[in-house]
Design a protein around this motif. Structure first.
Motif, PDB file in Angstrom:
ATOM      1  N   HIS A 268      -4.214  -1.019  12.764  1.00  0.00           N
ATOM      2  CA  HIS A 268      -3.213  -2.100  12.818  1.00  0.00           C
ATOM      3  C   HIS A 268      -3.694  -3.217  13.736  1.00  0.00           C
TER       4      HIS A 268
ATOM      5  N   ASP B  41       5.992   4.272   4.774  1.00  0.00           N
ATOM      6  CA  ASP B  41       6.914   3.265   5.312  1.00  0.00           C
ATOM      7  C   ASP B  41       6.925   2.004   4.442  1.00  0.00           C
ATOM      8  N   HIS B  42       6.160   2.035   3.318  1.00  0.00           N
ATOM      9  CA  HIS B  42       6.098   0.875   2.421  1.00  0.00           C
ATOM     10  C   HIS B  42       6.543   1.233   0.997  1.00  0.00           C
TER      11      HIS B  42
ATOM     12  N   HIS C 247      -7.348  -1.179   5.725  1.00  0.00           N
ATOM     13  CA  HIS C 247      -6.284  -0.355   6.321  1.00  0.00           C
ATOM     14  C   HIS C 247      -6.326   1.025   5.686  1.00  0.00           C
TER      15      HIS C 247
ATOM     16  N   HIS D 152       1.370   3.889   2.117  1.00  0.00           N
ATOM     17  CA  HIS D 152       1.957   4.597   3.253  1.00  0.00           C
ATOM     18  C   HIS D 152       3.471   4.695   3.035  1.00  0.00           C
TER      19      HIS D 152
ATOM     20  N   ASP E 164      -0.045  -4.306   8.236  1.00  0.00           N
ATOM     21  CA  ASP E 164      -0.885  -3.123   8.050  1.00  0.00           C
ATOM     22  C   ASP E 164      -2.322  -3.498   7.691  1.00  0.00           C
TER      23      ASP E 164
ATOM     24  N   HIS F  12       0.855  -1.191   0.000  1.00  0.00           N
ATOM     25  CA  HIS F  12       0.000   0.000   0.000  1.00  0.00           C
ATOM     26  C   HIS F  12       0.888   1.237   0.000  1.00  0.00           C
TER      27      HIS F  12
HETATM   28 ZN   LIG Z   1       0.090   1.472   6.567  1.00  0.00          ZN
END
Ligand SMILES: [Zn+2]
Ligand SMILES: [Zn+2]
Length: 282
Positions: A211, A63-64, A129, A61, A163, A59
């Motif tokens: 989460h 951090d991904h 999410h 976000h 996530d 996805h």
């Molecule tokens: Zn996320």
């Protein structure tokens, strides 16, 4: 034929997991940890980053997938980025650098249906999410992945999901029957509630689009193993909150639930933000 799996780093400070069949090497997410970190961790496991064939995004976000690490890795090493077609518009809105990647021919779209990449069969499944309520964040269409390698009648399976705010029977079925599972164990509920985080953030994390808590993950993992008739031999707990969880809390919640269900013979490992999991070979 076998699949080698290693979570190189996991948490809100960045995520990256290697899936290596020998013939095909892919990353699931590759963000925020830094190119140097990812390159070094790959090298430790015998993989040159130039050998990576694709990056699969769960996805949007940061951090991904991010424009500071993911896109430069793709550009520098000519690696295609696979994104859900429902995430495409959000990626464009998030950063104009995504369009540069697309113009360079390095973006591939997938749907929530099975496809084959270089001999690796990939079945994305949707998870709950992201945006909702206060949070208008752009996350695209979040997914987990089931990846299979067929060798004649033999199927080797790996399932991955971090996530997600809740686990449905459909998600458990999508992940069941895997030889190895990576699942998020994000927070301890009491630690989350007592944290000094803003209330809206706590409510989002605990809600159905946030989460998974340790207890939710533990129950899901037990169901995944039971649905798969005990085939799962390895599980990695990932995406632990550094503020509201500890490896001991996550591990004890999972062990307690597996014991309650008479599940043994499963190796449980933990991947931390900058501490990779053990290398798993299935
Ligand atoms: Zn996320
Ligand atoms: Zn995340």
């Amino acid at each position: 034929m076998a699949i080698k799996i290693k979570v190189l780093g996991s948490g809100s400070g960045g995520n990256c997991t290697l899936v290596d069949t020998g013939r095909t090497r892919v990353l699931i997410d590759a963000a925020r940890l830094g190119q140097r970190y990812i390159t070094a961790r790959l090298s430790e496991t015998g993989v040159d980053i130039k050998e990576i064939d694709a990056i699969f995004a769960t996805h949007m976000h940061g951090d991904h997938v991010d424009s500071g690490v993911t896109y430069p890795i793709c550009r520098k090493h000519d690696i295609p980025l696979f994104v859900h077609e429902g995430s495409f518009a959000d990626l464009v809105r998030r950063s104009s650098r995504f369009l540069e990647l697309e113009r360079a021919g390095l973006v591939r779209k997938f749907r929530t249906e099975r496809f084959v990449f270089n001999g690796l069969t990939i079945s994305p499944f949707e998870v709950s999410h992201g945006s909702g309520g206060w949070n208008a964040d752009i996350v695209g269409r979040p997914v987990g992945f089931r990846m299979s390698l067929f060798d004649g009648p033999r199927e080797t399976v790996f399932s991955y999901s971090t996530d997600l705010g809740q686990v449905t029977p459909e998600i458990e079925q999508a992940m069941a029957g895997a030889d190895a599972v990576v699942i998020e164990c994000n927070h301890d509920v009491e630690s989350e509630k007592k944290s000094s985080r803003p209330r809206f953030l706590v409510e989002w994390v605990l809600g159905p689009r946030g989460h998974l808590s340790n207890d939710q993950s533990a129950k899901a993992l037990a169901n995944i193993i039971k649905f798969g008739r005990g085939r799962t031999r390895h599980a990695v707990l990932a995406h632990l909150s550094e503020d509201c969880n500890t490896p001991v809390l996550a591990m004890s919640a999972v062990r307690r639930e597996l014991d309650r269900n008479d599940i043994c013979n499963v190796n449980i490992d933990i991947a931390l933000q900058r501490e990779p999991s053990a290398e798993i070979i299935i």
